[in-house]
Design a protein around this motif. Structure first.
Motif, PDB file in Angstrom:
ATOM      1  N   LEU A 483       1.035  -1.744  -0.329  1.00  0.00           N
ATOM      2  CA  LEU A 483      -0.377   0.221  -0.122  1.00  0.00           C
ATOM      3  C   LEU A 483       0.736   1.335  -0.315  1.00  0.00           C
ATOM      4  O   LEU A 483       0.442   2.255  -0.895  1.00  0.00           O
ATOM      5  CB  LEU A 483      -0.646   0.064   0.671  1.00  0.00           C
ATOM      6  CG  LEU A 483      -1.967   1.313   1.581  1.00  0.00           C
ATOM      7  CD1 LEU A 483      -2.688   1.602   0.080  1.00  0.00           C
ATOM      8  CD2 LEU A 483      -2.571   1.124   2.546  1.00  0.00           C
ATOM      9  N   PHE A 484       2.549   1.456   0.577  1.00  0.00           N
ATOM     10  CA  PHE A 484       2.762   2.690   0.837  1.00  0.00           C
ATOM     11  C   PHE A 484       3.315   2.856  -0.742  1.00  0.00           C
ATOM     12  O   PHE A 484       3.539   4.052  -0.695  1.00  0.00           O
ATOM     13  CB  PHE A 484       3.935   2.780   1.647  1.00  0.00           C
ATOM     14  CG  PHE A 484       5.155   3.705   1.974  1.00  0.00           C
ATOM     15  CD1 PHE A 484       4.370   4.666   2.228  1.00  0.00           C
ATOM     16  CD2 PHE A 484       5.742   3.160   1.402  1.00  0.00           C
ATOM     17  CE1 PHE A 484       4.996   5.850   2.411  1.00  0.00           C
ATOM     18  CE2 PHE A 484       6.655   4.324   1.941  1.00  0.00           C
ATOM     19  CZ  PHE A 484       6.110   5.920   2.195  1.00  0.00           C
ATOM     20  N   VAL A 485       3.596   1.689  -1.520  1.00  0.00           N
ATOM     21  CA  VAL A 485       4.541   2.376  -2.136  1.00  0.00           C
ATOM     22  C   VAL A 485       3.510   2.470  -3.792  1.00  0.00           C
ATOM     23  O   VAL A 485       3.536   3.157  -4.534  1.00  0.00           O
ATOM     24  CB  VAL A 485       5.191   0.237  -3.427  1.00  0.00           C
ATOM     25  CG1 VAL A 485       5.929   0.548  -4.394  1.00  0.00           C
ATOM     26  CG2 VAL A 485       5.752   0.442  -2.260  1.00  0.00           C
ATOM     27  N   LEU A 486       2.094   1.620  -3.533  1.00  0.00           N
ATOM     28  CA  LEU A 486       0.936   2.584  -4.394  1.00  0.00           C
ATOM     29  C   LEU A 486       0.773   3.653  -4.097  1.00  0.00           C
ATOM     30  O   LEU A 486       0.386   4.234  -4.993  1.00  0.00           O
ATOM     31  CB  LEU A 486      -0.401   1.694  -3.823  1.00  0.00           C
ATOM     32  CG  LEU A 486      -1.261   1.924  -4.920  1.00  0.00           C
ATOM     33  CD1 LEU A 486      -1.296   1.423  -6.405  1.00  0.00           C
ATOM     34  CD2 LEU A 486      -2.192   0.747  -4.324  1.00  0.00           C
ATOM     35  N   GLN A 487       1.010   4.364  -2.322  1.00  0.00           N
ATOM     36  CA  GLN A 487       1.154   5.939  -2.546  1.00  0.00           C
ATOM     37  C   GLN A 487       1.839   6.533  -3.094  1.00  0.00           C
ATOM     38  O   GLN A 487       1.142   7.169  -3.679  1.00  0.00           O
ATOM     39  CB  GLN A 487       0.761   5.897  -1.161  1.00  0.00           C
ATOM     40  CG  GLN A 487      -0.367   4.864   0.426  1.00  0.00           C
ATOM     41  CD  GLN A 487      -0.443   5.344   1.401  1.00  0.00           C
ATOM     42  OE1 GLN A 487       0.487   5.304   1.699  1.00  0.00           O
ATOM     43  NE2 GLN A 487      -1.899   4.381   2.194  1.00  0.00           N
ATOM     44  N   LEU A 488       3.141   6.475  -3.075  1.00  0.00           N
ATOM     45  CA  LEU A 488       4.225   6.345  -3.124  1.00  0.00           C
ATOM     46  C   LEU A 488       3.945   7.210  -4.990  1.00  0.00           C
ATOM     47  O   LEU A 488       3.961   8.285  -5.903  1.00  0.00           O
ATOM     48  CB  LEU A 488       5.262   6.200  -3.009  1.00  0.00           C
ATOM     49  CG  LEU A 488       5.372   6.694  -2.362  1.00  0.00           C
ATOM     50  CD1 LEU A 488       6.677   5.058  -1.654  1.00  0.00           C
ATOM     51  CD2 LEU A 488       6.045   7.870  -1.605  1.00  0.00           C
ATOM     52  N   LEU A 489       2.948   6.087  -5.961  1.00  0.00           N
ATOM     53  CA  LEU A 489       3.137   6.461  -7.405  1.00  0.00           C
ATOM     54  C   LEU A 489       2.121   7.114  -7.089  1.00  0.00           C
ATOM     55  O   LEU A 489       1.933   7.277  -8.372  1.00  0.00           O
ATOM     56  CB  LEU A 489       2.809   4.351  -7.399  1.00  0.00           C
ATOM     57  CG  LEU A 489       3.630   3.548  -7.673  1.00  0.00           C
ATOM     58  CD1 LEU A 489       3.528   1.953  -7.429  1.00  0.00           C
ATOM     59  CD2 LEU A 489       4.559   4.134  -8.678  1.00  0.00           C
ATOM     60  N   CYS A 490       1.056   7.012  -6.887  1.00  0.00           N
ATOM     61  CA  CYS A 490      -0.458   7.859  -6.691  1.00  0.00           C
ATOM     62  C   CYS A 490       0.192   9.530  -6.537  1.00  0.00           C
ATOM     63  O   CYS A 490      -0.169  10.292  -7.852  1.00  0.00           O
ATOM     64  CB  CYS A 490      -1.445   7.348  -6.033  1.00  0.00           C
ATOM     65  SG  CYS A 490      -2.190   5.754  -6.615  1.00  0.00           S
ATOM     66  N   TYR A 491       1.380   9.771  -5.468  1.00  0.00           N
ATOM     67  CA  TYR A 491       1.175  10.940  -5.234  1.00  0.00           C
ATOM     68  C   TYR A 491       2.258  11.394  -6.921  1.00  0.00           C
ATOM     69  O   TYR A 491       2.841  12.600  -6.664  1.00  0.00           O
ATOM     70  CB  TYR A 491       1.857  10.531  -4.282  1.00  0.00           C
ATOM     71  CG  TYR A 491       2.984  12.829  -3.457  1.00  0.00           C
ATOM     72  CD1 TYR A 491       2.345  13.435  -2.942  1.00  0.00           C
ATOM     73  CD2 TYR A 491       4.331  12.794  -3.797  1.00  0.00           C
ATOM     74  CE1 TYR A 491       2.410  14.770  -3.081  1.00  0.00           C
ATOM     75  CE2 TYR A 491       4.882  13.984  -4.033  1.00  0.00           C
ATOM     76  CZ  TYR A 491       3.908  14.394  -3.059  1.00  0.00           C
ATOM     77  OH  TYR A 491       4.609  16.492  -3.020  1.00  0.00           O
ATOM     78  N   ILE A 492       3.029  10.586  -7.283  1.00  0.00           N
ATOM     79  CA  ILE A 492       3.964  11.023  -8.257  1.00  0.00           C
ATOM     80  C   ILE A 492       2.628  11.333  -9.618  1.00  0.00           C
ATOM     81  O   ILE A 492       3.184  12.521  -9.837  1.00  0.00           O
ATOM     82  CB  ILE A 492       4.891   9.742  -8.763  1.00  0.00           C
ATOM     83  CG1 ILE A 492       5.847   9.588  -7.748  1.00  0.00           C
ATOM     84  CG2 ILE A 492       5.372  10.090  -9.619  1.00  0.00           C
ATOM     85  CD1 ILE A 492       6.670   8.625  -7.786  1.00  0.00           C
ATOM     86  N   MET A 493       1.950  10.284  -9.768  1.00  0.00           N
ATOM     87  CA  MET A 493       1.037  10.445 -10.852  1.00  0.00           C
ATOM     88  C   MET A 493       0.131  11.820 -10.642  1.00  0.00           C
ATOM     89  O   MET A 493      -0.052  13.035 -11.506  1.00  0.00           O
ATOM     90  CB  MET A 493      -0.228   9.627 -11.273  1.00  0.00           C
ATOM     91  CG  MET A 493       0.649   8.268 -11.979  1.00  0.00           C
ATOM     92  SD  MET A 493      -0.504   7.195 -10.868  1.00  0.00           S
ATOM     93  CE  MET A 493      -2.293   7.388 -11.553  1.00  0.00           C
ATOM     94  N   VAL A 494      -0.479  12.588  -9.541  1.00  0.00           N
ATOM     95  CA  VAL A 494      -1.210  14.041  -9.303  1.00  0.00           C
ATOM     96  C   VAL A 494       0.035  14.786  -9.192  1.00  0.00           C
ATOM     97  O   VAL A 494      -0.221  15.395  -9.952  1.00  0.00           O
ATOM     98  CB  VAL A 494      -1.634  13.972  -7.718  1.00  0.00           C
ATOM     99  CG1 VAL A 494      -2.982  13.007  -7.827  1.00  0.00           C
ATOM    100  CG2 VAL A 494      -1.409  13.793  -6.822  1.00  0.00           C
ATOM    101  N   GLU A 495       1.216  14.365  -8.891  1.00  0.00           N
ATOM    102  CA  GLU A 495       2.244  15.820  -9.256  1.00  0.00           C
ATOM    103  C   GLU A 495       1.974  15.365 -10.132  1.00  0.00           C
ATOM    104  O   GLU A 495       2.650  17.497 -10.955  1.00  0.00           O
ATOM    105  CB  GLU A 495       3.382  15.537  -8.283  1.00  0.00           C
ATOM    106  CG  GLU A 495       3.487  15.312  -7.082  1.00  0.00           C
ATOM    107  CD  GLU A 495       3.449  17.245  -6.607  1.00  0.00           C
ATOM    108  OE1 GLU A 495       3.736  18.216  -7.027  1.00  0.00           O
ATOM    109  OE2 GLU A 495       3.749  17.651  -5.002  1.00  0.00           O
ATOM    110  N   ILE A 496       2.400  14.723 -11.301  1.00  0.00           N
ATOM    111  CA  ILE A 496       3.427  15.644 -12.989  1.00  0.00           C
ATOM    112  C   ILE A 496       1.792  15.978 -13.578  1.00  0.00           C
ATOM    113  O   ILE A 496       1.695  16.479 -14.100  1.00  0.00           O
ATOM    114  CB  ILE A 496       3.307  13.998 -13.789  1.00  0.00           C
ATOM    115  CG1 ILE A 496       2.417  12.837 -12.947  1.00  0.00           C
ATOM    116  CG2 ILE A 496       5.155  13.672 -12.859  1.00  0.00           C
ATOM    117  CD1 ILE A 496       3.152  11.436 -14.390  1.00  0.00           C
TER     118      ILE A 496
END
Length: 557
Positions: A483-496
């Motif tokens: 879940l933590f990696v998934l949260q980081l991936l989503c964060y990168i998605m919304v940032e770009i």
């Protein structure tokens, strides 16, 4: 061989008699030994001395079964004997300081009783006697004894008394002993003793190893004493020993282990290490592994301990500045390029150095030293050789995503543009990889959620209550599942996504989501859950501001 036979056997010091001729008790030795010696033996046999020795040995033989049980009175007697011998030795040393022959026998007697006291370690519930009869105070005093052999004998005894398994056998006795040792400034005295020991001498090197074992035992039993130990000179000694130009050995490995223990969850010891230029010491020692792999498994363990110590230190913002000034980023970047065993741990260090608002300076510097060229190939393809270093694929991907997320959070102006441009290279291949990882971890988390839901239904069926502690445990299991990696991936998605200038990045993200049956709502839900879980901020104001920032990003996705 009986006792009489043992006494009769007196081999010549010069030439050894073959073991095969060791048949008789007194006879059959004429050919192998000189006649004179045999004659002396004949005359010695009837003497009182010989009879006394025989009787003493027989007595000891008879007493052995009775000596096994250790009770309160025998321990008291032993401690009293120890005090007497310690006092006598001290008295003779003061009286005849330049005549070792006068006090040597008392020193041997003192050493003997210290060895006998090892039996007390089998009865931790009697440790209170060591304190009540002042033996702890006397033992600590002997750590500065002029004869290092005596000091080492005391260290061996303390190491056995503080053995962690023994301490847990009697919590009450252990508490009393540890309190008395700490009251007597045990760590300061142990460090002073280590300062004078010569590791070229095997016994003294063993003494240092056992001293480190004492500190580990006490730190494990009472973690709170790490600060006190570090301040009493242990931190300084460990750094000095780690950077000493000596061949790698068990003591250097143990020093790295104790250092990592002292720094765990302790900002005071982290600050102390920083003030002692410890960050530079760690970087210097780790630089050896930039182009060379450790030679042995033990050396690899030491390398990992030093990396762990460095990661722990970087939890403190003041140490991040020291890391930056000590060119730590350049070293970690080189390690990532060299593809040696140190690469995995170097990535972990970068994660610790760049995370949070305190990592902003390190993020900017990392881009300046061309770190983007190093980090993105590792993002695009997880290395296959990681099993050698004991790192999982998930750990690697977690650190990589965390570093990129930290840079997106902290970079400003030109450096941020350089980072976002990386996602546009080669027909947005990095966005494709981002989405590939997103679906991989989404599937892993969904499977974990199914298992957890099944367990919850089963618990409800059995009438068990789902309290907060159970919910926390389930959440930790979800994090562990990815879940933590998934949260980081989503964060990168919304940032770009929010970068208006690079609209084709947004289009690519939504296009892949649609093709693979993903949902914007799910991404928003993960981001909201991530925002709610933020709890490592330095203040409530920071946490609230960070939550709001992430919620806004999620709402605009």
């Amino acid at each position: 061989m009986d006792v009489g036979e043992l006494l009769n056997y007196q081999p010549d010091r010069g030439a050894k008699r073959p073991r095969g001729e060791d048949g008789g008790a007194a006879g059959g030795d004429d050919n192998s030994r000189g006649g004179k010696q045999h004659e002396m033996k004949e005359t010695e046999e009837p003497t009182g001395d010989r009879k006394m020795i025989l009787e003493k040995l027989m007595d000891q033989d008879g007493e052995e079964p009775e000596a096994e049980p250790v009770d309160e009175s025998s321990v008291k007697k032993m401690i009293l004997t120890f005090e007497k011998r310690s006092y006598k030795n001290q008295e003779l040393r003061i009286k005849f300081p330049d005549n070792p022959e006068k006090f040597m026998e008392s020193e041997l007697d003192l050493n003997d009783i210290i060895q006998e006291m090892h039996v007390i370690a089998t009865m931790p519930d009697l440790y209170h006697l060591l304190v009540e009869l002042n033996a702890v105070h006397s033992l600590l005093g002997l750590l500065s004894h002029e004869n290092t052999d005596v000091a080492i004998a005391v260290v061996d005894l303390l190491q056995e008394l503080t053995d962690i398994d023994t301490l847990h056998e009697s919590e009450e006795g252990a508490e009393v002993l540890i309190d008395a040792l700490l009251e007597g400034q045990v760590v300061a005295l142990l460090v002073q003793n280590m300062e004078r020991l010569d590791e070229q001498v095997k016994e003294e090197a063993d003494g240092i190893y056992n001293t480190l074992a004492i500190t580990e035992n006490m730190a494990e039993f009472r973690p709170g004493l790490c600060t006190e130990a570090a301040q009493q000179g242990l931190m300084q000694w460990l750094l000095k020993r780690i950077k000493a130009k000596m061949p790698f050995d068990a003591n250097k490995l143990y020093c790295s282990e104790i250092l990592a223990i002292l720094l765990q969850n302790n900002d005071t010891t982290r600050e102390l290490l920083g003030e002692m230029d410890g960050i530079d010491v760690l970087l210097q020692q780790l630089s050896v592994f930039k182009r060379h792999n450790p030679n042995t498994a033990e050396e690899q363990e030491m390398m990992e301990n030093l990396f762990d110590a460095l990661c722990s230190c970087l939890m403190l913002s003041s140490n991040r500045d020291r890391f930056l000034k000590g060119e730590g980023l350049q070293l970690m970047n080189l390690m990532l390029r060299e593809k040696k065993m140190s690469r995995t741990s170097a990535l972990k260090v970068l994660d610790h150095a760049m995370i949070g608002p305190e990592g902003a300076d390190n993020c900017h510097k990392f881009v300046d030293v061309l770190g983007l060229r190093t980090i993105f190939p590792l993002f695009m393809k997880t290395p296959k050789k990681m099993k050698k270093t004991g790192t999982s694929e998930k750990e690697h991907e977690e650190h990589i995503c965390s570093v990129i997320a930290s840079m997106l959070r902290n970079l400003k102006s030109q450096q941020r543009t350089r980072l976002l441009n990386k996602f546009t290279e080669n027909d947005c291949e990095k966005v494709d990889r981002l989405m590939e990882l997103y679906f991989k971890y989404m599937e892993a988390v969904q499977q974990a959620d199914k298992r957890i839901e099944g367990e919850k239904h089963e618990m409800v069926r059995r009438g068990e209550i789902l309290d907060d502690s159970m919910e926390d445990e389930f959440y930790l299991r979800r994090l562990d599942a990815g879940l933590f990696v998934l949260q980081l991936l989503c964060y990168i998605m919304v940032e770009i996504e929010i970068n208006g200038e690079l609209k084709h990045l947004q289009q690519r993200v939504h296009q892949i989501l649609n093709i693979r049956g993903g949902s914007v709502k799910v991404v928003r839900h993960i981001m909201r859950e991530y925002a709610e879980s933020i709890g490592d901020g330095k203040s409530d104001e920071f946490k609230e501001a960070e939550r709001k920032r992430i919620m806004d990003l999620a709402d605009n996705f």
